[in-house]
Design a protein around this motif. Structure first.
Motif, PDB file in Angstrom:
ATOM      1  N   LYS A 133       0.979  -1.263  -0.240  1.00 38.19           N
ATOM      2  CA  LYS A 133      -0.289  -0.383  -0.468  1.00 38.19           C
ATOM      3  C   LYS A 133       0.887   1.079  -0.201  1.00 38.19           C
ATOM      4  O   LYS A 133       2.065   1.472   0.948  1.00 38.19           O
ATOM      5  N   SER A 167      -1.960   4.947 -11.452  1.00 37.26           N
ATOM      6  CA  SER A 167      -3.009   5.317 -10.940  1.00 37.26           C
ATOM      7  C   SER A 167      -2.690   6.352 -11.170  1.00 37.26           C
ATOM      8  O   SER A 167      -4.328   7.311 -11.359  1.00 37.26           O
ATOM      9  N   TYR A 176       1.386   2.646  -8.077  1.00 38.50           N
ATOM     10  CA  TYR A 176       0.251   4.332  -7.478  1.00 38.50           C
ATOM     11  C   TYR A 176       0.848   5.505  -8.787  1.00 38.50           C
ATOM     12  O   TYR A 176      -0.102   6.637  -8.670  1.00 38.50           O
ATOM     13  N   LYS A 214      -5.592   9.437 -13.373  1.00 43.22           N
ATOM     14  CA  LYS A 214      -6.479  10.336 -12.733  1.00 43.22           C
ATOM     15  C   LYS A 214      -6.120  12.296 -14.191  1.00 43.22           C
ATOM     16  O   LYS A 214      -7.430  12.287 -14.249  1.00 43.22           O
ATOM     17  N   GLU A 237      -5.423   7.490   0.941  1.00 43.33           N
ATOM     18  CA  GLU A 237      -4.459   5.386   0.705  1.00 43.33           C
ATOM     19  C   GLU A 237      -4.213   5.084  -1.240  1.00 43.33           C
ATOM     20  O   GLU A 237      -5.482   5.131  -1.687  1.00 43.33           O
ATOM     21  N   TYR A 238      -3.274   4.394  -1.414  1.00 45.40           N
ATOM     22  CA  TYR A 238      -3.725   3.845  -2.865  1.00 45.40           C
ATOM     23  C   TYR A 238      -3.104   2.358  -2.791  1.00 45.40           C
ATOM     24  O   TYR A 238      -1.617   1.753  -1.749  1.00 45.40           O
TER      25      TYR A 238
END
Length: 658
Positions: free
Chosen positions: A510, A532, A529, A536, A521-522
């Protein structure tokens, strides 16, 4: 021609042979990784190249006109200038030229004859020409961009450099070095004082650097992406391998296997020959053959196998089992004066999680670890530990946790007073402290040695919940990789802060991203990460550029009224973005137009000042010099205003996209 050539360099240090007639060169644009265990001579070689250390024998030649820049692991001296000016003035000759110009302008006002005015005016024109050349090659906004990339804020630019902490002074030194664009960059652990966003920025910046790089780094991924050749310090001496660090490990392994096979084959030949000699040397029919084999053995050059260098070796014992929830953070708030780090933070850490905390320096990563370790109290809220949770804490600054007056063995024994001294000595040996080394006092150890003592203390009593703050600082790359492998098998829960991309990717399940007053939190590794975040950003851009296409071609089951309402809301959102962003863009356009006009006028004035005859007419030359000075000051102010508006525009976009 090579940028740097080292010929037969030898150096003895404290009765130890560090280098024995090594030869080494760096070509233009080459990117070299320098690897080897702590104490093998990596930093020493960089200092020899810079002329800070003289070898016992041999020479180092730097090609004429080549500029070499060096970032050491620690800095002693700092400028009395502000942050931005210290970077600007790091360009050789820039500050000196400014002082010479000021002196020449004062001298011009004092000239009593036309001849003196002409001579002084010519000197001023020459100084202006050189200043303009430097300003074109090293513009002020380049320095500002580098400082922003390394994590500084615009309101810090005018801060005195002396007011910065040690870590931020190292960043300022790195900024100066990058701004100078030397032909060869010598970087000794450049990521040690950086946070993860700055490491990522530096990685991208160095990939675009046109000069040569000689890099020491304990971050395997960072090293892999930067270099195309490895120079390693082995037990057999200095060796060179093409490719990155992963290629080096593979080539080194194959090299060792090949030599071991040759040595084994040679041993068998020697045994067979010796057997023949022992059996037939005294028989007349075979004596000549036996003598021939004896001479062959005498002339045979033995194959030397590679001796393995010493590396730390350890594994964590099984962690005692604890409750399902290790830690619960409830409504936690923490601030220092007006700096709010956390506000109403709520998080839980389940058993077995491996969580990496990332974010810019000063955002509160270390503070959070200290609060969980009960070394610091929150302003409000609560941190509760689960059933049978036993914390072990590895602090970022190892000296904070160690007693400088104790020896290595005493410091490790202090963590497990119930253990036998034999067990403690064996643990110290696993961390490369053997013989008399275990009796060294903490206050004389190097940073890497202190890190190993702290790790040894963790090994003997790791608990089932480990907090680690930058554990790979001061470790060499082999020791860092060993620590990653050991922690992979650790059965407890891990919460850690690290700027080492390889360390985070190898361990994290994480990511806790520290944002303004909170944590996001990812799930997954660091690479996941980053993916992600990129997704986005891409989705936000797509939503802004083609909002009307979202949902087209799909049967969403929405009524006509729902679709009308959504369309209206999207239109209102676009209008809101337009209304917020438009005035900023208008201001940006005005500033850019103003800068363009001033740069055009600056070139016109420079052309006039380049003519020495103009200084024979003081009524023309003095106003021109004053105008030129004002133009430069106004341009600096305008570029700073442009940077602030750009930052404001990005902030406005990101806040409206959320």
């Amino acid at each position: 021609m090579s940028l740097v050539t080292a010929i037969k360099i030898s150096l003895h240090f404290l009765e130890r042979e560090l280098f024995d007639e090594i030869n080494f060169s760096v070509e233009k644009g080459e990117r070299i990784g320098l690897v080897g265990p702590n104490g093998s001579g990596k930093t020493t070689l960089l200092r020899i190249i810079m002329g800070e250390i003289s070898p016992d024998h041999g020479t180092v030649n730097i090609s004429r006109g080549s500029r070499v820049g060096y970032l050491p692991q620690d800095i002693q001296e700092t400028s009395s200038d502000s942050l931005l000016r210290s970077v600007l003035h790091s360009i050789p000759g820039r500050l000196k030229l400014k002082k010479e110009l000021e002196q020449a302008e004062n001298a011009l006002n004092a000239c009593s004859t036309k001849e003196d005015q002409a001579l002084t005016g010519k000197k001023i024109a020459e100084i202006h020409h050189e200043i303009n050349r430097i300003d074109l090659e090293f513009p002020n906004h380049d320095a500002e961009k580098i400082l922003l990339g390394l994590g500084f804020k615009i309101d810090q630019f005018e801060m005195p450099l002396s007011a910065l902490s040690g870590g931020w002074k190292m960043r300022a030194a790195l900024a100066s070095l990058l701004y100078q664009k030397p032909d060869l960059l010598l970087l000794d652990e450049p990521t040690n004082h950086l946070d993860m966003p700055s490491v990522r920025w530096l990685e991208q910046y160095l990939q675009n650097h046109r000069g040569a790089i000689l890099l020491v780094s304990h971050d395997r991924e960072f090293l892999n992406r930067q270099v195309s050749r490895i120079v390693s310090f082995e037990m057999e001496g200095m060796r060179s391998y093409s490719g990155n660090y992963d290629h080096y490990l593979k080539a080194r392994s194959e090299e060792v296997k090949s030599l071991e096979a040759k040595a084994k084959n040679q041993d068998q030949k020697i045994k067979d020959a010796q057997k023949f000699i022992d059996r037939f040397r005294f028989k007349s029919t075979k004596a000549r053959q036996a003598q021939s084999k004896i001479k062959l053995l005498e002339k045979m050059e033995l194959v030397k196998t590679h001796r393995s260098s010493k590396t730390i070796r350890f594994s964590f014992p099984d962690a005692p089992r604890c409750g399902r929830i290790v830690t619960t953070i409830s409504n936690l708030s923490k601030s220092f004066a007006t700096n709010i780090l956390y506000k109403d933070l709520n998080l839980t850490i389940p058993r077995g999680d491996r969580i990496a905390i990332i974010g810019p320096n000063g955002c509160g990563k270390t503070t959070l670890l200290k609060m969980i370790a009960r070394e610091m109290l929150p302003d409000s809220g609560d941190i509760s530990l689960g059933h049978e949770v036993d914390i072990a804490y590895f602090a970022q600054h190892h000296s904070d946790m160690l007693d400088p007056g104790k020896t290595v063995v005493e410091e490790v024994y202090k963590a497990v007073p119930e253990a036998t001294i034999g067990f403690v000595r064996s643990v110290c040996g696993a961390f490369l402290f053997s013989g008399a080394d275990v009796d060294k006092r903490i206050n004389i150890l190097s940073g890497g040695e202190r890190a190993r003592v702290s790790l040894a203390r963790l090994l003997v009593k790791p608990g089932n919940f480990m907090l680690m703050d930058e554990p790979t600082n001061h470790l060499d790359i082999q020791s860092s990789e060993t620590l990653i492998d050991a922690l992979k098998d650790y059965s407890g829960t891990l919460l850690f802060v690290s700027h080492n991309q390889s360390f985070v990717n190898g361990l994290a399940t994480k990511i806790w991203d520290v944002v303004e007053e909170g944590i996001v939190e990812y799930p997954g590794s660091l690479d996941e990460y980053y993916q992600s975040i990129q997704d986005k950003e891409k989705n936000a851009v797509d939503a802004m550029s083609t909002p009307e296409k979202i949902g087209q071609g799909r049967n969403t089951g929405k009524t006509r009224e729902d679709k009308k309402r959504e369309k209206r809301e999207k239109a209102e959102k676009r209008q809101q973005i337009h209304n917020t962003v438009k005035p900023i863009r208008v201001n940006l356009a005005h500033v850019e137009d103003r800068i363009a006009k001033m740069e055009t006028r600056q070139k016109e004035v420079e052309k006039d000042l380049a003519d020495p005859d103009i200084f024979q007419d003081q009524e023309r030359s003095v106003p021109l010099l004053a105008e030129y000075k004002n133009l430069r000051e106004e341009l600096d102010t305008s570029f700073l205003e442009w940077e602030k508006l750009q930052e404001k525009l990005e902030l406005a976009k990101s806040s409206l996209e959320e």
